[in-house]
Design a protein around this motif. Structure first.
Motif, mmCIF file in Angstrom:
data_model
loop_
_atom_site.group_PDB
_atom_site.id
_atom_site.type_symbol
_atom_site.label_atom_id
_atom_site.label_comp_id
_atom_site.label_asym_id
_atom_site.label_seq_id
_atom_site.Cartn_x
_atom_site.Cartn_y
_atom_site.Cartn_z
ATOM 1 N N LEU A 22 0.823 -1.201 0.000
ATOM 2 C CA LEU A 22 0.000 0.000 0.000
ATOM 3 C C LEU A 22 0.868 1.267 0.000
ATOM 4 C CD1 LEU A 22 -3.075 0.113 -0.076
ATOM 5 C CD2 LEU A 22 -3.054 0.530 2.388
ATOM 6 N N ASN A 26 0.836 4.151 -2.857
ATOM 7 C CA ASN A 26 0.471 5.493 -2.404
ATOM 8 C C ASN A 26 1.590 6.508 -2.577
ATOM 9 O OD1 ASN A 26 -1.492 7.192 -1.325
ATOM 10 N ND2 ASN A 26 -0.616 7.019 0.734
ATOM 11 N N ARG A 27 2.639 6.124 -3.371
ATOM 12 C CA ARG A 27 3.823 6.991 -3.371
ATOM 13 C C ARG A 27 3.604 8.292 -4.104
ATOM 14 N NH1 ARG A 27 6.412 4.653 -8.635
ATOM 15 N NH2 ARG A 27 4.352 3.806 -8.955
ATOM 16 N N PRO A 29 0.742 11.333 -4.992
ATOM 17 C CA PRO A 29 -0.600 11.889 -4.829
ATOM 18 C C PRO A 29 -1.259 12.169 -6.188
ATOM 19 C CG PRO A 29 1.052 13.581 -4.427
ATOM 20 C CD PRO A 29 1.788 12.290 -4.598
ATOM 21 N N GLU A 31 -1.246 10.023 -8.790
ATOM 22 C CA GLU A 31 -1.559 8.782 -9.510
ATOM 23 C C GLU A 31 -3.021 8.802 -9.950
ATOM 24 O OE1 GLU A 31 -1.531 5.839 -11.509
ATOM 25 O OE2 GLU A 31 0.304 5.683 -10.322
ATOM 26 N N HIS A 34 -5.200 4.452 -9.863
ATOM 27 C CA HIS A 34 -5.806 3.819 -8.692
ATOM 28 C C HIS A 34 -5.920 4.866 -7.595
ATOM 29 C CE1 HIS A 34 -1.402 2.945 -8.011
ATOM 30 N NE2 HIS A 34 -1.709 3.530 -6.871
ATOM 31 N N ARG A 35 -6.715 4.535 -6.595
ATOM 32 C CA ARG A 35 -6.903 5.454 -5.473
ATOM 33 C C ARG A 35 -6.664 4.693 -4.186
ATOM 34 N NH1 ARG A 35 -11.237 7.352 -2.096
ATOM 35 N NH2 ARG A 35 -12.677 5.800 -2.937
ATOM 36 N N VAL A 36 -5.815 5.253 -3.346
ATOM 37 C CA VAL A 36 -5.502 4.600 -2.083
ATOM 38 C C VAL A 36 -6.198 5.341 -0.956
ATOM 39 C CG1 VAL A 36 -3.640 4.009 -0.471
ATOM 40 C CG2 VAL A 36 -3.264 3.789 -2.934
ATOM 41 N N THR A 37 -6.916 4.592 -0.117
ATOM 42 C CA THR A 37 -7.478 5.188 1.095
ATOM 43 C C THR A 37 -6.570 4.774 2.249
ATOM 44 O OG1 THR A 37 -8.828 3.272 1.634
ATOM 45 C CG2 THR A 37 -9.773 4.874 0.118
ATOM 46 N N ASN A 38 -7.065 4.845 3.452
ATOM 47 C CA ASN A 38 -6.231 4.472 4.596
ATOM 48 C C ASN A 38 -5.693 3.050 4.489
ATOM 49 O OD1 ASN A 38 -6.145 6.829 5.911
ATOM 50 N ND2 ASN A 38 -7.870 6.404 7.266
ATOM 51 N N VAL A 41 -7.059 -0.142 -1.622
ATOM 52 C CA VAL A 41 -6.813 0.463 -2.930
ATOM 53 C C VAL A 41 -8.006 0.159 -3.838
ATOM 54 C CG1 VAL A 41 -5.493 -1.549 -3.742
ATOM 55 C CG2 VAL A 41 -5.228 0.653 -4.900
#
Length: 298
Positions: A22, A26-27, A29, A31, A34-38, A41
């Motif tokens: 993850l 998430n590296r 912002p 991207e 895809h979308r990463v939450t806490n 993904v």
DNA sequence: ATCCAGGAAGGCG
DNA sequence: CGCCTTCATGGA
């Protein structure tokens, strides 16, 4: 057509860390694919014509929980996609054994224990991303990718979040250099992308064809015949898409920076020094590079 | 400003 | 083959 959420679980192998995967996802912002939450993904994908929105998280230490939104059930294909995305079918114990005896890698396998190479399954996307990333900083590369995706890709929206598919080769094959120049791609990169798209459309280039060559080195030779694809791009694609675990993009600026930092040097390593260092990684050079990249995040 | 960035092609000797 | 120049633009 009614879309419903379905759930499927995937048992995780030894030496797998969702937190590390993850962190890699998430590296940036910026991207757009895809979308990463806490702790999850989200990604919109195309499974042989069937469009699916994926949501991946963990149920517990040993189990990934995958929810997917689609017209019809496709557990098997979804599971296959996720297994490949996170390289779950690879036994990492030889890499960890090798790293144990390597002073440069040992701290990295300790710090990022369980990190897997995150895949880019779509060959066209992997090639385009390599070309886009040539000789520009990553932040700008992400901006260029976003413009390309938002101009030529498809999307869906759910709860106010928009999810994008990478463009199909057909979309770029018919684009003109001036169209791509307008996105701030250079003239040459524009030509490269269109040429690659055309090769894929007419069938001269395919993931299956490269895989059929039977070895990473053969695929590397073939990839380097493509205008715009040199040794770095070929090895990048072999690493992220064709999953050759010994792919080695030795010219990579991020690799150079990470090695410099790990060794505490005041200069970049030379290619000869990298050759020498990487002799200790042979068989797993792609994993060594990926762990070095990850070390740049912290 | 200056240098660097997840390089590659094309030209030259 | 190895070396040099050009491409082109945002970030730090």
């Amino acid at each position: 057509m009614t879309q419903v959420w379905r759930d499927v679980e995937i048992a995780v192998p030894h030496l797998f860390s969702w937190r590390e995967v993850l962190a890699y996802l998430n590296r940036s912002p910026n991207e757009c694919l895809h979308r990463v939450t806490n702790d999850e993904v989200w990604k919109y994908i195309d499974l042989s014509g069937q469009r699916v929105l994926l949501r991946v998280g963990v149920k517990n230490e040993d189990t990934l929980r995958v929810a997917y939104l689609s017209d019809r059930p496709g557990d098997h294909q979804v599971v296959q996609y996720v297994r490949e995305w996170f390289d779950l079918d690879r036994d990492l114990t030889p890499f960890y054994a090798l790293a144990e005896a390597n002073s440069l890698l040992q701290p990295l396998t300790l710090a990022h224990r369980g990190l897997r190479i995150v895949g880019v399954q779509d060959l066209f996307e992997a090639l385009c991303w390599a070309v886009i990333g040539q000789q520009v900083n990553l932040a700008f590369a992400y901006t260029l990718k976003r413009k390309l995706v938002e101009t030529y890709g498809d999307s869906m929206t759910l709860n106010g979040n928009q999810y994008w598919l990478f463009p199909r080769p057909e979309s770029l094959a018919s684009a003109s250099v001036s169209h791509l120049r307008a996105l701030q791609l250079t003239e040459r990169k524009s030509e490269y992308l269109i040429g690659i798209a055309q090769r894929m459309v007419d069938g001269r280039l395919s993931k299956q064809g490269l895989q059929a060559l039977g070895s990473g080195m053969a695929a590397e030779r073939e990839l380097c015949r493509i205008r715009g694809i040199g040794p770095w791009s070929a090895n990048y694609v072999l690493m992220r898409c064709l999953r050759w675990q010994d792919a080695f993009p030795i010219q990579d600026a991020g690799l150079h920076q990470a090695v410099q930092r790990r060794l505490g040097w005041d200069r970049k390593p030379t290619l000869a020094e990298l050759e020498a260092l990487s002799r200790g990684w042979e068989g797993w050079r792609a994993y060594a590079v990926f762990y070095l990249w990850q070390s740049l995040l912290s």
